[in-house]
Design a protein around this motif. Structure first.
Motif, PDB file in Angstrom:
ATOM      1  N   THR A   3      33.390  40.170  52.183  1.00 20.50           N
ATOM      2  CA  THR A   3      33.215  39.833  50.778  1.00 20.50           C
ATOM      3  C   THR A   3      33.088  41.113  49.957  1.00 20.50           C
ATOM      4  OG1 THR A   3      32.071  37.798  51.370  1.00 20.50           O
ATOM      5  CG2 THR A   3      31.771  38.584  49.128  1.00 20.50           C
ATOM      6  N   TYR A   7      33.305  43.041  42.522  1.00 19.05           N
ATOM      7  CA  TYR A   7      34.585  42.974  41.829  1.00 19.05           C
ATOM      8  C   TYR A   7      34.755  41.617  41.176  1.00 19.05           C
ATOM      9  CZ  TYR A   7      35.574  47.169  44.482  1.00 19.05           C
ATOM     10  OH  TYR A   7      35.514  48.426  45.026  1.00 19.05           O
ATOM     11  N   GLY A   8      35.485  41.590  40.065  1.00 23.50           N
ATOM     12  CA  GLY A   8      35.690  40.324  39.393  1.00 23.50           C
ATOM     13  C   GLY A   8      36.867  40.358  38.446  1.00 23.50           C
ATOM     14  N   VAL A   9      37.156  39.171  37.932  1.00 18.99           N
ATOM     15  CA  VAL A   9      38.174  38.991  36.902  1.00 18.99           C
ATOM     16  C   VAL A   9      37.458  38.445  35.679  1.00 18.99           C
ATOM     17  CG1 VAL A   9      40.264  37.729  36.241  1.00 18.99           C
ATOM     18  CG2 VAL A   9      39.990  38.553  38.590  1.00 18.99           C
ATOM     19  N   LYS A  62      40.857  42.853  35.498  1.00 17.88           N
ATOM     20  CA  LYS A  62      40.350  43.155  36.831  1.00 17.88           C
ATOM     21  C   LYS A  62      39.407  44.347  36.734  1.00 17.88           C
ATOM     22  CE  LYS A  62      44.386  42.136  37.167  1.00 17.88           C
ATOM     23  NZ  LYS A  62      45.338  41.426  36.343  1.00 17.88           N
ATOM     24  N   ASP A  64      35.233  46.152  38.078  1.00 18.13           N
ATOM     25  CA  ASP A  64      33.979  46.155  38.815  1.00 18.13           C
ATOM     26  C   ASP A  64      32.974  45.527  37.855  1.00 18.13           C
ATOM     27  OD1 ASP A  64      31.413  46.816  39.744  1.00 18.13           O
ATOM     28  OD2 ASP A  64      32.125  48.679  40.646  1.00 18.13           O
ATOM     29  N   ILE A  91      35.358  37.979  42.394  1.00 18.82           N
ATOM     30  CA  ILE A  91      36.435  37.955  43.390  1.00 18.82           C
ATOM     31  C   ILE A  91      35.761  37.714  44.733  1.00 18.82           C
ATOM     32  CG2 ILE A  91      38.194  39.313  44.572  1.00 18.82           C
ATOM     33  CD1 ILE A  91      38.708  40.742  41.890  1.00 18.82           C
ATOM     34  N   THR A  93      37.285  37.328  47.771  1.00 24.43           N
ATOM     35  CA  THR A  93      37.890  38.222  48.749  1.00 24.43           C
ATOM     36  C   THR A  93      39.215  38.704  48.186  1.00 24.43           C
ATOM     37  OG1 THR A  93      38.417  38.540  51.099  1.00 24.43           O
ATOM     38  CG2 THR A  93      39.118  36.454  50.085  1.00 24.43           C
ATOM     39  N   GLY A  94      39.740  39.773  48.770  1.00 25.94           N
ATOM     40  CA  GLY A  94      41.005  40.309  48.290  1.00 25.94           C
ATOM     41  C   GLY A  94      41.479  41.432  49.186  1.00 25.94           C
ATOM     42  N   TYR A  98      43.789  46.906  47.377  1.00 20.47           N
ATOM     43  CA  TYR A  98      43.757  46.626  45.930  1.00 20.47           C
ATOM     44  C   TYR A  98      42.345  46.793  45.374  1.00 20.47           C
ATOM     45  CZ  TYR A  98      44.626  44.457  41.435  1.00 20.47           C
ATOM     46  OH  TYR A  98      44.733  44.233  40.081  1.00 20.47           O
ATOM     47  N   LEU A  99      41.361  46.299  46.105  1.00 20.24           N
ATOM     48  CA  LEU A  99      39.979  46.434  45.640  1.00 20.24           C
ATOM     49  C   LEU A  99      39.565  47.904  45.586  1.00 20.24           C
ATOM     50  CD1 LEU A  99      38.374  43.446  47.563  1.00 20.24           C
ATOM     51  CD2 LEU A  99      39.144  43.506  45.174  1.00 20.24           C
TER      52      LEU A  99
END
Length: 110
Positions: A3, A7-9, A62, A64, A91, A93-94, A98-99
């Motif tokens: 996890t 991070y988030g959108v 996108k 932090d 987010i 997972t990803g 990219y993260l």
């Protein structure tokens, strides 16, 4: 499954493409967002007791989520809406690559 922490959108709608691009540019230049995707959308909502059907622009930001307070302040400063949509989604997972890229874009501010 790992996890990703923090991070988030962030979702924001704007009334026109120019405002959406101005907000997106400001957030990326200030290192508050790694990337902002802009999409034309059709919104149906109630505002001050009236039903509205509007063409708007959806910003998919996108970032932090540690940057959220500064991002929210910048969006409110620039946005023309009295009550703009500013909603952060984590987010779950990803792609690690990219993260990591998001992290590098945000943290390179220091």
């Amino acid at each position: 499954m790992e996890t990703p922490a923090g991070y988030g959108v962030v979702l924001v709608t704007a009334g026109n493409m120019q405002e959406a691009e101005a907000i997106a540019n400001a957030l990326v230049e200030a290192k508050l967002a790694a990337c902002v995707s802009l999409l034309p959308i059709h919104s149906i909502y109630t505002w001050q007791g009236e039903l509205h059907k509007e063409q708007e622009w959806q910003l998919l930001i996108k970032t932090d989520l540690a940057q959220y307070p500064a991002m929210e302040a910048k969006i409110k400063e620039m946005h023309s809406y009295e009550v703009p949509e500013i909603v952060a989604l984590p987010i779950v997972t990803g792609s690690q690559a990219y993260l990591q890229w998001i992290s590098q874009q945000i943290k390179s501010k220091e």
